[in-house]
Design a protein around this motif. Structure first.
Motif, short mmCIF file in Angstrom:
data_model
loop_
_atom_site.label_atom_id
_atom_site.label_comp_id
_atom_site.label_asym_id
_atom_site.label_seq_id
_atom_site.Cartn_x
_atom_site.Cartn_y
_atom_site.Cartn_z
N THR A 58 -10.45 -3.24 1.59
CA THR A 58 -10.21 -1.80 1.71
C THR A 58 -11.45 -1.14 2.27
O THR A 58 -12.56 -1.43 1.85
N GLU B 233 -9.60 9.38 3.26
CA GLU B 233 -9.43 8.30 4.24
C GLU B 233 -9.71 6.95 3.58
O GLU B 233 -10.86 6.54 3.43
N TYR C 139 -8.37 3.02 3.95
CA TYR C 139 -7.59 2.14 4.82
C TYR C 139 -7.59 0.72 4.27
O TYR C 139 -8.60 0.22 3.81
N SER C 140 -6.43 0.09 4.37
CA SER C 140 -6.26 -1.28 3.92
C SER C 140 -6.19 -2.22 5.12
O SER C 140 -5.62 -1.87 6.15
N HIS C 141 -6.77 -3.39 4.96
CA HIS C 141 -6.74 -4.41 6.00
C HIS C 141 -6.30 -5.73 5.38
O HIS C 141 -6.63 -6.02 4.23
N THR D 204 -3.06 -3.52 9.33
CA THR D 204 -3.86 -2.41 8.82
C THR D 204 -3.11 -1.09 9.00
O THR D 204 -2.20 -0.99 9.81
N ASN D 205 -3.53 -0.09 8.24
CA ASN D 205 -3.02 1.26 8.41
C ASN D 205 -4.12 2.17 8.97
O ASN D 205 -4.00 3.38 8.95
N ASP D 206 -5.19 1.60 9.48
CA ASP D 206 -6.33 2.35 10.01
C ASP D 206 -6.08 2.71 11.47
O ASP D 206 -6.03 1.84 12.33
#
Length: 177
Positions: A92, A99, A101-103, A149-151
């Motif tokens: 994370t 903000e 973000y997960s990877h 990811t959601n980044d």
């Protein structure tokens, strides 16, 4: 597989390529790719079945005896064995309270390619250093890993701050170019 040391996880990519030589130029005309290696390394802090199985090439423990407490036994083979498995690394990136973000890096086929010397001491937990290498893709696939990811920063054309030499290059361009 479990907890790892504060050093975290190391992702490494190596591509071996050779430039083609030709008479007209000193620089290569193109490159011929010879090999590619993608590795994930971490030092695990838990002495549990998953970690030991990976470290010793598929070793499995079984209960022995009938007494309490239970005892478990595994044999370390004199013949190294292949132990292909899927590997997933999750992390994370917390930029701010808003903000987060997960990877996830997923290797559908990986195998331990290197082990570090295991460490045991009176003042720290046991440590098991493992390096996993991605293997050739499964039948019908063309990738050795998938990154989820959601980044939004990973998208090409995402807003970025230009600094230094890039600013100079942008200023030297005619308008609209």
């Amino acid at each position: 597989m479990g907890l790892s040391t504060p050093d975290g996880t190391t992702l490494a990519r190596k591509v071996e390529k050779e430039g083609t030589e030709h008479w007209q130029q000193l620089t290569p005309a193109r490159y011929i790719y010879k090999s590619q290696e993608l590795t994930v390394a971490s030092v695990f802090q838990e002495t549990k079945g998953e970690v030991l199985s990976a470290y010793f090439g598929g070793m499995k423990f079984a209960a022995v005896g009938t007494g309490a407490p239970k005892n478990y036994r595994a044999e370390i083979s004199s013949i190294p064995k292949s132990d292909v498995r899927a590997l997933c690394v999750d992390w994370t990136d917390v930029v701010s309270d808003e903000e987060i973000y997960s990877h996830r890096l997923y290797l559908p086929r990986a195998e331990v390619s290197e082990t570090e010397d295991a460490q045991f001491s009176r003042t720290q937990e046991a440590r098991w250093g493992l390096t996993f290498s991605a293997l050739a893709p499964p039948k019908g696939k063309t990738y050795i890993a998938v990154w989820l990811t959601n980044d939004p920063a990973v998208l090409f054309g995402a807003p970025a701050v230009a600094t230094g030499a890039l600013d100079v290059i942008a200023e030297d361009r005619p308008p609209g170019k």
